[in-house]
Enzyme design. Structure first.
Site, PDB file in Angstrom:
ATOM      1  N   LEU A   1      32.233  46.362  36.110  1.00 24.84           N
ATOM      2  CA  LEU A   1      32.347  47.819  36.121  1.00 24.84           C
ATOM      3  C   LEU A   1      33.098  48.339  37.344  1.00 24.84           C
ATOM      4  CD1 LEU A   1      28.853  48.928  34.762  1.00 24.84           C
ATOM      5  CD2 LEU A   1      30.992  48.557  33.518  1.00 24.84           C
TER       6      LEU A   1
ATOM      7  N   ASP B   1      32.842  39.384  29.462  1.00 31.96           N
ATOM      8  CA  ASP B   1      33.638  39.227  30.691  1.00 31.96           C
ATOM      9  C   ASP B   1      34.663  40.362  30.782  1.00 31.96           C
ATOM     10  OD1 ASP B   1      34.548  38.294  33.098  1.00 31.96           O
ATOM     11  OD2 ASP B   1      35.581  36.534  32.292  1.00 31.96           O
TER      12      ASP B   1
ATOM     13  N   PRO C   1      43.683  37.780  36.802  1.00 31.86           N
ATOM     14  CA  PRO C   1      43.139  37.324  35.526  1.00 31.86           C
ATOM     15  C   PRO C   1      42.075  38.277  34.996  1.00 31.86           C
ATOM     16  CG  PRO C   1      42.151  36.087  37.316  1.00 31.86           C
ATOM     17  CD  PRO C   1      43.179  36.997  37.945  1.00 31.86           C
TER      18      PRO C   1
END
Length: 428
Positions: free
Chosen positions: A59, A303, A321
């Protein structure tokens, strides 16, 4: 407040029934008289499931509110059918103490769209040098019960052993990002034919599998609970099966993108496909899907990793990533698991709600759809389809690998303790 869900099919089974929700609890299921003043949701035979639980969400608050906030991430979660999410610790400052974890918990309560449970760091600053304040985080307002240095492996075996041993006194679980760092120096993609042909430095499957094997042994001897984050290789499935057969208290998650996407996507050199662990081969994806159906891999976790445009719209090696996942997870599971016959809707409830809630020690989530249970619910139209556009998602970031894809399954309503948080693609 009273809500009547008219004509729903719990777990996609049987004839449609009505579900009466009163004071945050399922009050009755069957033929229900609509109480005066009650709100009515016309389900039209749609599938009713327990609200989803995500064990692995980024978050970004505090520290990177330009990419996501607890407000925007909670909205994305509610629209995706989630009633609880676990916010990972790699914030700035790192969630390695009760001050930060309690802040995240309280912000989640203020927003009120989903229950936001902070994940505490295993080590101070995610540096892998000394244990963080696990006990004070567990005793704080957030009552942290999941600890992880996600994004960074706890590579020191002695430190990992101590964390596992200490966690047993807290009734907590240690969630590991399984990556032997000495095997992935400079790695950019899955080590295989595609990476070799396209010129990417390889990320070997053994880097994941060796850490999972080591940690399963440590957890077995400590009688501790281990959770393996974002399993990505066929070999890891074999290690997990071996460990579970020996009584190890190990659980594991797989991401939607590792179920659907493969390293064939590297052909475009588009950094939206860069993720850690990397996209693997079609054979790996096939074995992950079978393992999820079998229960060797316990659950789906997104994820969800929002990134700013400057961190993705760059050359591959410099790109961060990670991918968005909260609003697309259910649809990817439908595409890979339901449409293929690997899971029915009760199986979807198991891997997206029940098992994640058990792993995360959430008593009020992942509960059966029965009278007397908390009304944390998700309504899904199994026949609807939608086209993914990153700009239309609730997240501040837009880095979805499914841009322009037509996906099946649409969340039409989400209820958190009997309160509608999302309906027909809108936040309530």
């Amino acid at each position: 407040m009273s809500i009547v869900i008219k004509g729903a099919r719990p777990y996609g089974e049987g004839e449609p029934v009505d579900v009466l929700v009163e004071d945050g609890v399922i009050a009755a299921i069957g033929e229900v008289d609509v109480p005066e003043g009650a709100e009515v949701l016309d389900a039209k035979g749609q599938v009713l499931l327990p609200g989803f639980v995500d064990l692995h969400t980024h978050l970004r608050e505090p520290g990177r509110e330009d990419t996501e906030t607890i407000d925007s991430g909670s909205a994305a979660a509610a629209l995706g059918g989630y009633t609880a999410v676990f916010a990972m610790a790699n914030t700035d400052p790192v969630a390695d103490n009760a001050l930060v974890t309690d802040h995240v918990w309280r912000r989640g309560q203020e927003v009120g769209l989903v229950d936001v449970h902070p994940v505490g760091a295993v080590t101070v600053g995610l540096k892998g040098e000394k244990l963080a304040e696990l006990g004070t985080m567990a005793k704080g307002a957030a009552a942290v019960r999941v600890f992880s240095d996600d994004g960074v492996c706890v590579a020191d075996p002695l430190l990992m052993r101590r964390a596992l041993e200490y966690s047993t006194a807290l009734d907590a679980v240690i969630a590991q990002h399984a990556e032997e760092p000495r095997l992935t120096v400079g790695a950019q993609a899955h080590e295989g034919e595609q990476a070799s042909r396209l010129g990417y430095a390889g990320w070997p499957a053994s880097a994941e599998e060796s850490i999972v094997a080591r940690d399963c042994l440590l957890a077995l001897h400590a009688n501790a609970r281990l959770h393996v984050c974002h399993v990505s290789t066929a070999g890891t499935v074999d290690v997990l099966r071996w460990a579970k057969e020996r009584g190890t208290k190990v659980s594991a998650e797989v991401t939607p993108h590792h179920l659907l996407l493969t390293d064939d996507r590297l052909e475009t050199y588009d950094p939206v496909n860069k993720v850690n662990p990397p996209l693997r081969t079609g054979g790996d994806a096939e074995k992950l899907r079978a393992a999820l159906a079998e229960g060797v891999v316990d659950c789906v976790a997104t994820d969800h990793a929002p990134h700013a445009p400057q961190d993705k719209d760059t050359e591959w090696a410099a790109a961060r990533p990670g991918m968005l996942g909260l609003q697309t997870a259910l649809s990817v599971v439908v595409e890979t698991m339901v449409k293929t016959g690997l899971l029915d809707w009760r199986g979807v409830a198991r891997v997206m709600s029940e098992r994640p809630a058990e792993v995360g020690n959430l008593a009020g989530h992942g509960r059966p759809i029965e009278a007397g249970e908390p009304a944390n619910l998700t309504l899904v139209d199994p026949d609807a389809e939608w086209t993914v556009h990153g700009a239309d998602l609730a997240s501040i970031a837009a880095n979805t690998p499914y841009e322009g894809m037509r996906l099946p399954g649409v969340v039409t309503a989400t209820l958190l303790r009997g309160r509608i948080t999302a309906r027909e693609g809108k936040i309530c």
